[in-house]
Design a protein around this motif. Structure first.
Motif, PDB file in Angstrom:
ATOM      1  N   PHE A 135     -65.972  -1.617 -80.997  1.00 57.21           N
ATOM      2  CA  PHE A 135     -65.628  -1.229 -79.631  1.00 57.21           C
ATOM      3  C   PHE A 135     -66.445   0.007 -79.282  1.00 57.21           C
ATOM      4  N   GLU A 136     -66.602   0.240 -77.987  1.00 59.76           N
ATOM      5  CA  GLU A 136     -67.344   1.401 -77.506  1.00 59.76           C
ATOM      6  C   GLU A 136     -66.409   2.382 -76.838  1.00 59.76           C
ATOM      7  N   MET A 137     -66.690   3.661 -77.060  1.00 55.05           N
ATOM      8  CA  MET A 137     -65.933   4.692 -76.356  1.00 55.05           C
ATOM      9  C   MET A 137     -66.804   5.939 -76.224  1.00 55.05           C
ATOM     10  N   GLU A 138     -66.464   6.757 -75.262  1.00 59.27           N
ATOM     11  CA  GLU A 138     -67.160   8.014 -75.092  1.00 59.27           C
ATOM     12  C   GLU A 138     -66.730   8.948 -76.228  1.00 59.27           C
ATOM     13  N   TRP A 139     -67.741   9.438 -76.984  1.00 59.64           N
ATOM     14  CA  TRP A 139     -67.417  10.354 -78.076  1.00 59.64           C
ATOM     15  C   TRP A 139     -68.596  11.279 -78.331  1.00 59.64           C
ATOM     16  N   PRO A 140     -68.358  12.566 -78.452  1.00 57.79           N
ATOM     17  CA  PRO A 140     -67.080  13.233 -78.229  1.00 57.79           C
ATOM     18  C   PRO A 140     -66.624  13.115 -76.766  1.00 57.79           C
ATOM     19  N   GLY A 163     -65.736  13.598 -73.147  1.00 56.89           N
ATOM     20  CA  GLY A 163     -66.337  14.472 -72.138  1.00 56.89           C
ATOM     21  C   GLY A 163     -67.835  14.685 -72.308  1.00 56.89           C
ATOM     22  N   SER A 164     -68.435  14.085 -73.351  1.00 57.83           N
ATOM     23  CA  SER A 164     -69.859  14.295 -73.626  1.00 57.83           C
ATOM     24  C   SER A 164     -70.759  13.393 -72.791  1.00 57.83           C
ATOM     25  N   GLY A 165     -70.195  12.294 -72.271  1.00 59.71           N
ATOM     26  CA  GLY A 165     -71.007  11.332 -71.540  1.00 59.71           C
ATOM     27  C   GLY A 165     -71.763  10.371 -72.447  1.00 59.71           C
ATOM     28  N   ARG A 166     -71.616  10.522 -73.767  1.00 57.87           N
ATOM     29  CA  ARG A 166     -72.301   9.633 -74.718  1.00 57.87           C
ATOM     30  C   ARG A 166     -71.347   8.545 -75.182  1.00 57.87           C
TER      31      ARG A 166
END
Length: 161
Positions: free
Chosen positions: A105-110, A112-115
């Motif tokens: 699965f994909e998630m923004e990490w860290p 708030g980083s936008g990555r």
């Protein structure tokens, strides 16, 4: 309507001790958690779907292996503390888990980083004596171990240590 989930609790007997196969969730939230974090391989489904079919599909997605053939028992449903209703099926079979491969699965990490980063849904699986699995499993799923241990097929076997 609560969220519905279905899974497989694979079990085997080794030297008179019942062992179960459970999965550790992947991703950064679970990375440093162990006891109380593991789960049955399971996944959500829509009302009207066949729970057994879903349990098999989710097992395959989370381990990269099909549910092995073996005697099956319906362990019923349990409402989790968060409200989700999990239905579990016990299957008696051995399985070599050295080559498991979970979906991701994909998630923004860290945060708030936008990555966006990709993580495995399950980062490891393992066979544990039931007594040890009680500590490893999420509290809301431990009832399935109680239901497993009263199956006639397991009469005379113990939970180990």
């Amino acid at each position: 309507m609560p969220k519905l989930s279905a899974g497989v609790l694979l079990y085997r007997a080794r030297a008179g001790v019942v062992e179960v196969l459970i999965a550790h969730p992947g991703g950064p939230f679970w990375a440093r958690k162990d006891d109380g974090a593991w789960s049955l391989p399971k996944g959500e489904y829509a009302d009207g779907e066949d729970p057994w079919a879903v349990a098999q599909r989710e097992f395959h997605e989370e381990l990269g292996l099909p549910v092995p053939a073996g005697p099956r028992a319906d362990l019923g449903a349990v409402r989790q503390p968060g409200g989700k209703v999990v239905t579990a099926f016990a299957v008696g079979a051995d399985l070599d888990v050295t080559d498991t491969r979970s979906n991701t699965f994909e998630m923004e990490w860290p945060r708030g980083s936008g990555r966006m980063r990709e993580f495995p849904e399950v980062d490891r699986v393992g066979w544990f004596p039931v007594a040890r699995a009680r500590a490893k499993l999420l509290a809301g799923q431990r009832t399935f171990l109680d239901r497993l241990m009263v199956l006639p097929a397991l009469e005379g076997l113990n939970e180990g240590s």
